[in-house]
Structures are given as structure tokens and as C-alpha cells.
Motif scaffolding. Structure first.
Motif, PDB file in Angstrom:
ATOM      1  N   ASP A  65       0.806  -1.228   0.000  1.00 11.93           N
ATOM      2  CA  ASP A  65       0.000   0.000   0.000  1.00 11.93           C
ATOM      3  C   ASP A  65       0.835   1.272   0.000  1.00 11.93           C
ATOM      4  OD1 ASP A  65       1.010  -0.394   2.522  1.00 11.93           O
ATOM      5  OD2 ASP A  65      -0.822   0.159   3.588  1.00 11.93           O
ATOM      6  N   ILE A  66       2.112   1.149  -0.382  1.00 15.22           N
ATOM      7  CA  ILE A  66       3.000   2.311  -0.413  1.00 15.22           C
ATOM      8  C   ILE A  66       3.218   2.732  -1.866  1.00 15.22           C
ATOM      9  CG2 ILE A  66       5.341   3.132   0.068  1.00 15.22           C
ATOM     10  CD1 ILE A  66       5.415   1.188   2.424  1.00 15.22           C
ATOM     11  N   GLY A  67       3.003   4.004  -2.145  1.00 17.42           N
ATOM     12  CA  GLY A  67       3.327   4.530  -3.474  1.00 17.42           C
ATOM     13  C   GLY A  67       4.834   4.658  -3.604  1.00 17.42           C
ATOM     14  N   ILE A  68       5.453   3.746  -4.328  1.00 15.01           N
ATOM     15  CA  ILE A  68       6.911   3.613  -4.366  1.00 15.01           C
ATOM     16  C   ILE A  68       7.537   4.758  -5.152  1.00 15.01           C
ATOM     17  CG2 ILE A  68       8.800   2.131  -5.200  1.00 15.01           C
ATOM     18  CD1 ILE A  68       6.844  -0.261  -4.833  1.00 15.01           C
ATOM     19  N   ILE A  69       8.691   5.211  -4.670  1.00 13.84           N
ATOM     20  CA  ILE A  69       9.516   6.159  -5.419  1.00 13.84           C
ATOM     21  C   ILE A  69      10.799   5.437  -5.815  1.00 13.84           C
ATOM     22  CG2 ILE A  69      10.780   8.331  -5.338  1.00 13.84           C
ATOM     23  CD1 ILE A  69       8.732   9.331  -3.311  1.00 13.84           C
ATOM     24  N   ASP A  70      11.012   5.300  -7.102  1.00 16.63           N
ATOM     25  CA  ASP A  70      12.188   4.613  -7.646  1.00 16.63           C
ATOM     26  C   ASP A  70      13.233   5.664  -8.006  1.00 16.63           C
ATOM     27  OD1 ASP A  70      14.086   3.233  -9.176  1.00 16.63           O
ATOM     28  OD2 ASP A  70      12.588   1.908 -10.078  1.00 16.63           O
ATOM     29  N   CYS A  71      14.399   5.592  -7.369  1.00 18.95           N
ATOM     30  CA  CYS A  71      15.408   6.633  -7.539  1.00 18.95           C
ATOM     31  C   CYS A  71      16.470   6.295  -8.575  1.00 18.95           C
ATOM     32  CB  CYS A  71      16.032   6.975  -6.187  1.00 18.95           C
ATOM     33  SG  CYS A  71      14.855   7.822  -5.107  1.00 18.95           S
ATOM     34  N   ARG A  86       9.911   4.988   0.064  1.00 21.21           N
ATOM     35  CA  ARG A  86       9.311   6.279  -0.254  1.00 21.21           C
ATOM     36  C   ARG A  86       9.867   7.449   0.562  1.00 21.21           C
ATOM     37  NH1 ARG A  86       4.816   8.225  -2.763  1.00 21.21           N
ATOM     38  NH2 ARG A  86       4.063  10.226  -1.950  1.00 21.21           N
ATOM     39  N   GLU A  87       9.789   7.355   1.891  1.00 19.86           N
ATOM     40  CA  GLU A  87       9.974   8.529   2.740  1.00 19.86           C
ATOM     41  C   GLU A  87      11.381   9.102   2.658  1.00 19.86           C
ATOM     42  OE1 GLU A  87       8.685   7.357   6.624  1.00 19.86           O
ATOM     43  OE2 GLU A  87       6.642   6.904   5.938  1.00 19.86           O
ATOM     44  N   ASN A  88      12.389   8.244   2.561  1.00 24.10           N
ATOM     45  CA  ASN A  88      13.753   8.761   2.477  1.00 24.10           C
ATOM     46  C   ASN A  88      13.979   9.537   1.183  1.00 24.10           C
ATOM     47  OD1 ASN A  88      14.268   7.656   4.958  1.00 24.10           O
ATOM     48  ND2 ASN A  88      15.341   5.842   4.158  1.00 24.10           N
ATOM     49  N   ALA A  89      13.381   9.067   0.099  1.00 24.57           N
ATOM     50  CA  ALA A  89      13.495   9.799  -1.169  1.00 24.57           C
ATOM     51  C   ALA A  89      12.816  11.156  -1.081  1.00 24.57           C
ATOM     52  CB  ALA A  89      12.883   8.979  -2.298  1.00 24.57           C
ATOM     53  N   VAL A  90      11.649  11.219  -0.445  1.00 22.57           N
ATOM     54  CA  VAL A  90      10.944  12.495  -0.266  1.00 22.57           C
ATOM     55  C   VAL A  90      11.844  13.470   0.481  1.00 22.57           C
ATOM     56  CG1 VAL A  90       8.982  13.613   0.865  1.00 22.57           C
ATOM     57  CG2 VAL A  90       8.650  11.472  -0.385  1.00 22.57           C
ATOM     58  N   LYS A  91      12.491  12.983   1.523  1.00 24.53           N
ATOM     59  CA  LYS A  91      13.344  13.835   2.348  1.00 24.53           C
ATOM     60  C   LYS A  91      14.589  14.292   1.593  1.00 24.53           C
ATOM     61  CE  LYS A  91      16.015  11.749   5.224  1.00 24.53           C
ATOM     62  NZ  LYS A  91      16.535  10.951   6.355  1.00 24.53           N
ATOM     63  N   VAL A  92      15.303  13.373   0.978  1.00 24.26           N
ATOM     64  CA  VAL A  92      16.583  13.699   0.367  1.00 24.26           C
ATOM     65  C   VAL A  92      16.409  14.562  -0.875  1.00 24.26           C
ATOM     66  CG1 VAL A  92      18.615  12.721  -0.803  1.00 24.26           C
ATOM     67  CG2 VAL A  92      17.766  11.689   1.315  1.00 24.26           C
TER      68      VAL A  92
END
Length: 288
Positions: free
Chosen positions: A6-12, A279-285
Motif C-alpha cells: 500500500d505504499i506509493g513507491i519512489i524509484d530513484c 518512499r519517505e527517504n526519497a521524499v526527504k533527500v
């Protein structure tokens, strides 16, 4: 614990192909390659490391095909390299809510490279700058003097810098990517966010030690199938490093999203680590 769904993934780290033939992705460092197998047989220069490299087939719209692959696996957003071409411009115009951009940069360009970063950042709104130290021509080490203007510019603009670290996959020299080089950079630029790419192997234990030491040093999992994530990185994420490890894939350069997400089910992250990793670490960085 199993990966939550249920997490909207962020692929870096993700790429948008422009044709089935992707040889132009590696043209910049092709002169460094000397072995005949790579030059005559490989579709991508680290092919010996990957099985079942994704094949897109002929597509009418490679951008739409890429977004469909993301949708299939709940990848909400993806960091892609800005190429200042029609594909990049269409990605921003049509799917600005799905893609954010880093700018691949060669420190050998000197001040013209800095001007290019500032110009494109003003036009596009970059989220990062990236450098492949072993893939520059000539090669430039992480802590070489040519890199310091890039670091200064990124720190001034508030942009993270993504650096390939560890032994490079292509059959080119590794000296420029030794993890130990990061220590000087993080010391001299304490406000600069530095994200390690491509594994840091065989110095992943040193990478962990440096992340403990330097608050703005991070690790992304790019170019690794999840079954091959280094144990030191998994252990670090599950203990003191939950805020430092960021999901990045390698689609379609070497891995399919099908393969990545199938493997991901077996990564032994703790429950509380998954949202930060995916997700969350990518949002932050990246300030998303």
C-alpha cells in the motif's frame, strides 16, 4: 517482514528508452572499453552481471510504455536522467507528477559544466546532479579537484549529488570510485547531500561506517536485484540506518520491474523500515 503493498513507491533510478537499441546510453565512456567481448557481444557494458536484460520490443510510445510498467508495480514516481531532448521534455510535460530529474554531468567540462547545471536547473527544476566517476573521459575520482566545483555548486543550489561508488560493472578501472574517497568530500562539504549509487562493493562495510560518521551521506540500491542487496546494508537499515537507505532500481538498463519486485518480497527489512526505504527517504533527500 514482507514488503507492504500500500505504499506509493519512489524509484530513484529508472530510465526511459527511446528505442530498442540502447547503445547510445553508454557512448560517452565506450573509448575506455578495451575487451573484445564487451565491444562485440554486449548490448550494455556490464551485461555479464545481469540475466534477462529487459526487452521493450518495438513501441509506438516508449514513454507511455514506461509509465505503464510503473503503474503495474505501484511505482508512483521515478528519478530519471535529464537528457535535454524530446523524450525528457515530453516526460516533464505529460507526466510531471510521475518523473523528477537528475542531470548526468562530466566534471571534465569545468565551468561550462557548472553553467549547464544552473541553466537546466532554472529551466527544468532539477532534483539532483549525477556523476559516474569511472565513466568520465578521462576518469575523474570522487575526491579529485575537478569534482569540487560541482560539489560547491550543488551545495549552493541545494541539490543532492548522486555518485557511482565501488567497483564499476563495465570492464573499466575502479580507482576513481573507491568508497574511501567520500570521506574527504563529506568533510569539506558538510551540508551537501551525497547519495551512493551502484552498491559500493566490495567496500559496503566502509560505506556503512561513513554513513554513521557523516549525516548527509546516503545509500541507494541502484543496479542491484534485491536478492543481492549487501547484508551489511540490510543490517544497517534494520538498526541505525533506516533513514539512510533509499530504494533505486535499474529498469530498463539491466533489470525488469517484474524481477525487482518479485525479489523484493524476500528482503528481510523490518516493518518500520519499508516505508522509509520505498518512499519517505526519497521524499526527504530529494525534497519531493
Amino acid at each position: 517482514m514482507p514488503m507492504p503493498t500500500d505504499i506509493g513507491i519512489i524509484d530513484c533510478m529508472l530510465g526511459i528508452p527511446e528505442a530498442e537499441d540502447r547503445g547510445d546510453w553508454y557512448a560517452s565512456f565506450r573509448p575506455l572499453i578495451k575487451d573484445k567481448q564487451t565491444l562485440s557481444q554486449f548490448a550494455m557494458p556490464a551485461q555479464y552481471m545481469f540475466k534477462d536484460i529487459p526487452v521493450s520490443g518495438q513501441q509506438d510510445d516508449y514513454l507511455a510504455w514506461t509509465v505503464a510498467q510503473m503503474d503495474k508495480h505501484n511505482v508512483q514516481r521515478a528519478l530519471v536522467g535529464w537528457n535535454d531532448n524530446d523524450t525528457s521534455r515530453r516526460a516533464k510535460e505529460l507526466y510531471g507528477d510521475r518523473f523528477f530529474f537528475d542531470l548526468p554531468t562530466d566534471p571534465n567540462m569545468g565551468v561550462e559544466g557548472i553553467r549547464r547545471i544552473k541553466r537546466i536547473h532554472a529551466e527544468v527544476g532539477l532534483s539532483a546532479v549525477s556523476v559516474f566517476p569511472s565513466g568520465t573521459l578521462p576518469q575523474v575520482a570522487i575526491n579529485h579537484k575537478y569534482m569540487f566545483p560541482l560539489y560547491a555548486a550543488c551545495e549552493e543550489m541545494g541539490l543532492p549529488i548522486l555518485l557511482n561508488v565501488g567497483i564499476p560493472g563495465p570492464r573499466i578501472p575502479m580507482e576513481t570510485q573507491k568508497v574511501e574517497h567520500l570521506d574527504e568530500v563529506c568533510w569539506f562539504f558538510p551540508e551537501l547531500k551525497v547519495v551512493m549509487r551502484h552498491g559500493a562493493e566490495p567496500w559496503e562495510a566502509l560505506a556503512v561506517k561513513l554513513m554513521l560518521k557523516w549525516p548527509n551521506l546516503y545509500y541507494s540500491t541502484s543496479a542491484f536485484a534485491p536478492k543481492h542487496y549487501p547484508k551489511a546494508i540490510i543490517d544497517y537499515a534494520n538498526t541505525r540506518g533506516a533513514d539512510k537507505v533509499i530504494y533505486a532500481g535499474y529498469f530498463p538498463m539491466g533489470l525488469s520491474l517484474d524481477r525487482i519486485m518479485a525479489d523484493m518480497q524476500h528482503v528481510p527489512f523490518k516493518d518500520e523500515v519499508w516505508p522509509k526505504f520505498l518512499r519517505e527517504n526519497a521524499v526527504k533527500v530529494f525534497g519531493l
